[in-house]
Design an enzyme around this catalytic site. Sequence first.
Site, PDB file in Angstrom:
ATOM      1  N   ASP A 106       0.844  -1.197   0.000  1.00  9.58           N
ATOM      2  CA  ASP A 106       0.000   0.000   0.000  1.00  9.58           C
ATOM      3  C   ASP A 106       0.876   1.242   0.000  1.00  9.58           C
ATOM      4  O   ASP A 106       2.037   1.191   0.415  1.00  9.58           O
ATOM      5  CB  ASP A 106      -0.876   0.034   1.265  1.00  9.58           C
ATOM      6  CG  ASP A 106      -1.850  -1.130   1.297  1.00  9.58           C
ATOM      7  OD1 ASP A 106      -2.159  -1.687   0.233  1.00  9.58           O
ATOM      8  OD2 ASP A 106      -2.296  -1.472   2.413  1.00  9.58           O
TER       9      ASP A 106
HETATM   10  N1  URA Z   1      -1.212  -5.944   3.847  1.00  8.39           N
HETATM   11  C1  URA Z   1      -1.705  -4.684   3.861  1.00  8.39           C
HETATM   12  O1  URA Z   1      -2.734  -4.412   4.461  1.00  8.39           O
HETATM   13  N2  URA Z   1      -1.027  -3.748   3.187  1.00  8.39           N
HETATM   14  C2  URA Z   1       0.127  -3.974   2.542  1.00  8.39           C
HETATM   15  O2  URA Z   1       0.701  -3.056   1.978  1.00  8.39           O
HETATM   16  C3  URA Z   1       0.633  -5.277   2.554  1.00  8.39           C
HETATM   17  C4  URA Z   1      -0.056  -6.256   3.205  1.00  8.39           C
END
Ligand code: URA
Length: 248
Positions: A106
């Site tokens: 993310d």
């Molecule tokens: N899980 C999440 O919620 N975000 C990420 O970036 C990676 C795994």
Amino acid sequence: MAIERLDKVLANLGYGTRKEVKALVKSKVVEVDGVVAKSSDMKLDPEVSVITVDGEEVRYRKYIYLMMNKPDGVVSATYDKFDETVVDLLYDEDAVFSPFPVGRLDKDTVGLLLLTNDGDLNHRLISPKYKVDKVYYAEIDKPVDEKDVAAFERGITLQDDGYKCLPAKLEILKATEDGSEVKVTIVEGKFHQVKRMFEARGKKVVYLRRIEFGGLHLDEELEEGEYRELTDEELKVLRGEKLQNESL
Ligand code: URA
């Protein structure tokens, strides 16, 4: 091996456009196996022939494998209309290979992100079939307890789409009334997966950093936004040719 045109090989390695490479060859600074190249369309096997430009040997390779410590606020994509991408952080000499991120983190997640232009390896690493381990360090807004650990182990059912996650390992590093620090190991890569797993337990992830991927550990020497090439050993681990504890 594949026979290619000299100008294509040099252009792919970042020596300029085909036109610029042509000019280089014309200026007689390019040698192939010790002989000045006469024409930019000469054919050669870049894995066998030694090419030099201005006396410097050209390091030929088709693929590039990078480990980045992804910073906050940057998207895991090759292009984005609004935000800076991880590819924007690359030096030209690496960007010329057109690497792309292996899976996604993310925008606000930091830590270990691989980038490569090797489609086969990418597929192996992101395919659910291979169940590649991803380990995260996370900070949670509430106390995390043994019930959460057991629920992760059974497989969390996500609230929004009802998907039942595969068993995951949750380790509590620190738990207080004000919040917790945990380590989570998952073998899938669903969108916002770790955040949604905690959401299903009524808790919120306030900080997320990936610390391992496919047996590789985030290089602590890398500041956020920095990256380096993988070592041969790391590449073997990723390809499943070497167990991680054999070398790393
Ligand atoms: N899980 C999440 O919620 N975000 C990420 O970036 C990676 C795994």
